[in-house]
Design an enzyme around this catalytic site. Structure first.
Site, PDB file in Angstrom:
ATOM      1  N   ASP A 209      -0.046  -3.815   6.644  1.00 47.78           N
ATOM      2  CA  ASP A 209      -0.890  -3.584   7.998  1.00 47.78           C
ATOM      3  C   ASP A 209      -2.159  -3.703   7.734  1.00 47.78           C
ATOM      4  OD1 ASP A 209       1.699  -2.291   8.156  1.00 47.78           O
ATOM      5  OD2 ASP A 209       0.844  -0.452   8.160  1.00 47.78           O
TER       6      ASP A 209
ATOM      7  N   HIS B  40       1.056  -1.092  -0.042  1.00 42.96           N
ATOM      8  CA  HIS B  40       0.192  -0.128   0.009  1.00 42.96           C
ATOM      9  C   HIS B  40       0.769   1.690   0.375  1.00 42.96           C
ATOM     10  CE1 HIS B  40       0.713  -0.442   4.255  1.00 42.96           C
ATOM     11  NE2 HIS B  40       0.305   0.614   4.283  1.00 42.96           N
TER      12      HIS B  40
ATOM     13  N   HIS C  49       1.194   4.363   2.022  1.00 48.60           N
ATOM     14  CA  HIS C  49       1.894   4.886   3.067  1.00 48.60           C
ATOM     15  C   HIS C  49       3.623   4.913   3.180  1.00 48.60           C
ATOM     16  CE1 HIS C  49      -2.128   4.236   5.774  1.00 48.60           C
ATOM     17  NE2 HIS C  49      -1.957   5.605   4.947  1.00 48.60           N
TER      18      HIS C  49
ATOM     19  N   ASP D 121       5.353   4.783   4.925  1.00 49.30           N
ATOM     20  CA  ASP D 121       7.197   4.271   5.805  1.00 49.30           C
ATOM     21  C   ASP D 121       6.604   2.678   5.267  1.00 49.30           C
ATOM     22  OD1 ASP D 121       3.729   3.572   6.556  1.00 49.30           O
ATOM     23  OD2 ASP D 121       4.615   2.456   8.046  1.00 49.30           O
ATOM     24  N   HIS D 122       6.186   2.289   3.830  1.00 55.77           N
ATOM     25  CA  HIS D 122       6.076   0.976   3.523  1.00 55.77           C
ATOM     26  C   HIS D 122       7.087   1.446   1.909  1.00 55.77           C
ATOM     27  CE1 HIS D 122       3.046  -1.311   6.029  1.00 55.77           C
ATOM     28  NE2 HIS D 122       3.659  -0.038   6.357  1.00 55.77           N
TER      29      HIS D 122
ATOM     30  N   HIS E 298      -7.729  -0.474   5.557  1.00 54.57           N
ATOM     31  CA  HIS E 298      -6.375   0.494   6.204  1.00 54.57           C
ATOM     32  C   HIS E 298      -5.649   1.383   5.315  1.00 54.57           C
ATOM     33  CE1 HIS E 298      -2.595   1.898   8.314  1.00 54.57           C
ATOM     34  NE2 HIS E 298      -2.130   1.277   7.155  1.00 54.57           N
TER      35      HIS E 298
ATOM     36  N   HIS F 249       4.267  -4.957  10.651  1.00 54.06           N
ATOM     37  CA  HIS F 249       5.058  -4.045  12.096  1.00 54.06           C
ATOM     38  C   HIS F 249       4.539  -4.505  13.341  1.00 54.06           C
ATOM     39  CE1 HIS F 249       3.998   0.448  10.877  1.00 54.06           C
ATOM     40  NE2 HIS F 249       2.994  -0.146   9.999  1.00 54.06           N
TER      41      HIS F 249
HETATM   42 FE    FE Z   1       2.595   1.350   7.938  1.00 53.15          FE
HETATM   43 ZN    ZN Z   2      -0.312   2.220   6.891  1.00 53.65          ZN
END
Ligand code: FE
Ligand code: ZN
Length: 255
Positions: A133, A56, A58, A60-61, A114, A171
């Protein structure tokens, strides 16, 4: 040859993971939270990056994609619905598509909730799922872009995978998730056993991931919204599972 995997930590609480096909030498990173830990993991294993499979959009990915692509000229595979928000995408995929990593094959499962276009990569032949996530060990992602109904449907798709499928997630939230889950099901024996196991894993400096579908079915309240005792625990006995899921998720948000 079976797939080899290598799990490592990134950023504050993200996981990075590599999947490697020793026959062809192909190696994919599932998401790219940041470049340096991915490179370090590749170096330690003696592998070269050929693909990045994005779950996805985001940051942080995806923040590590540009640097890794520049260094390895790897292929970037991403969910079609989010391709515009992800840098340097080479191939877009949606439900039912197949993605090859050397001789390994992943099925794409759409798991929105998400984010609206979140996908899971399921390597059925190797009994591995990379759920980003959507599903965490004893938890699930926050419902940010979708609805609780959508997220519940996504989690049910993952719950239907073979029970011995190993699930990698985005995570390390396991201990906090367990603490919350025990407020919903304090007498769940599988959950209590998982709590003891995870506490020991963390104390020993071992990852709590991967988990398995069977383990999550038994102890993860977000996969158990259609279990009558879970509905009763949140005061929604007899109500639709999606409503129970929404209530459990709302309580976790406030926890
Ligand atoms: Fe994440
Ligand atoms: Zn995420």
């Amino acid at each position: 040859m079976p797939a080899e995997t290598k799990l490592f930590r990134c950023l504050k609480d993200n996981y990075g993971v590599l999947i490697h096909d020793s026959t062809s030498g192909a190696t994919a990173a599932i998401d790219a939270p940041e470049a340096a830990p991915v490179e370090a993991a590749l170096k330690a294993a003696g592998w070269t990056l050929t693909d990045i499979l994005v779950t996805h959009h985001h940051a942080d990915h995806t923040d590590g994609i540009a640097e890794l692509k520049k260094k390895y000229n790897c292929r970037v595979v991403a969910p079609k619905a989010e391709a515009g928000k992800i840098p340097m995408v080479d191939r877009t995929v949606s439900e039912g598509d197949k993605v090859s990593v050397g001789a390994l094959t992943a099925n794409v499962i759409e798991t929105p909730g998400h984010t609206a276009g979140h996908i899971t990569y399921w390597f059925h032949g190797d009994k591995l799922a990379f759920a980003g996530d959507t599903l965490f060990s004893i938890g699930c992602g926050r419902v940010i872009e979708g609805t609780p109904e959508m997220m519940w449907a996504s989690l049910k798709k993952l719950r239907d995978l073979p029970g011995d499928t190993q699930v990698y997630c985005g995570h390390e939230y396991t201990l906090a998730n367990i603490k919350f889950a025990l407020t919903i099901e304090p007498d769940n024996a599988a959950l209590k056993a998982r709590a003891a196991e995870a506490a020991k894993q963390i104390a020993d400096g071992i990852w709590t991931v991967p988990t398995t579908i069977d383990e999550e079915k038994a102890a993860n309240p977000f996969l158990r919204a259609d279990v009558p005792s879970v509905a009763a625990a949140v005061g929604l006995a007899g109500k639709p599972a999606a409503e129970v899921f929404a209530e459990v998720r709302a309580r976790k948000n406030k926890f």
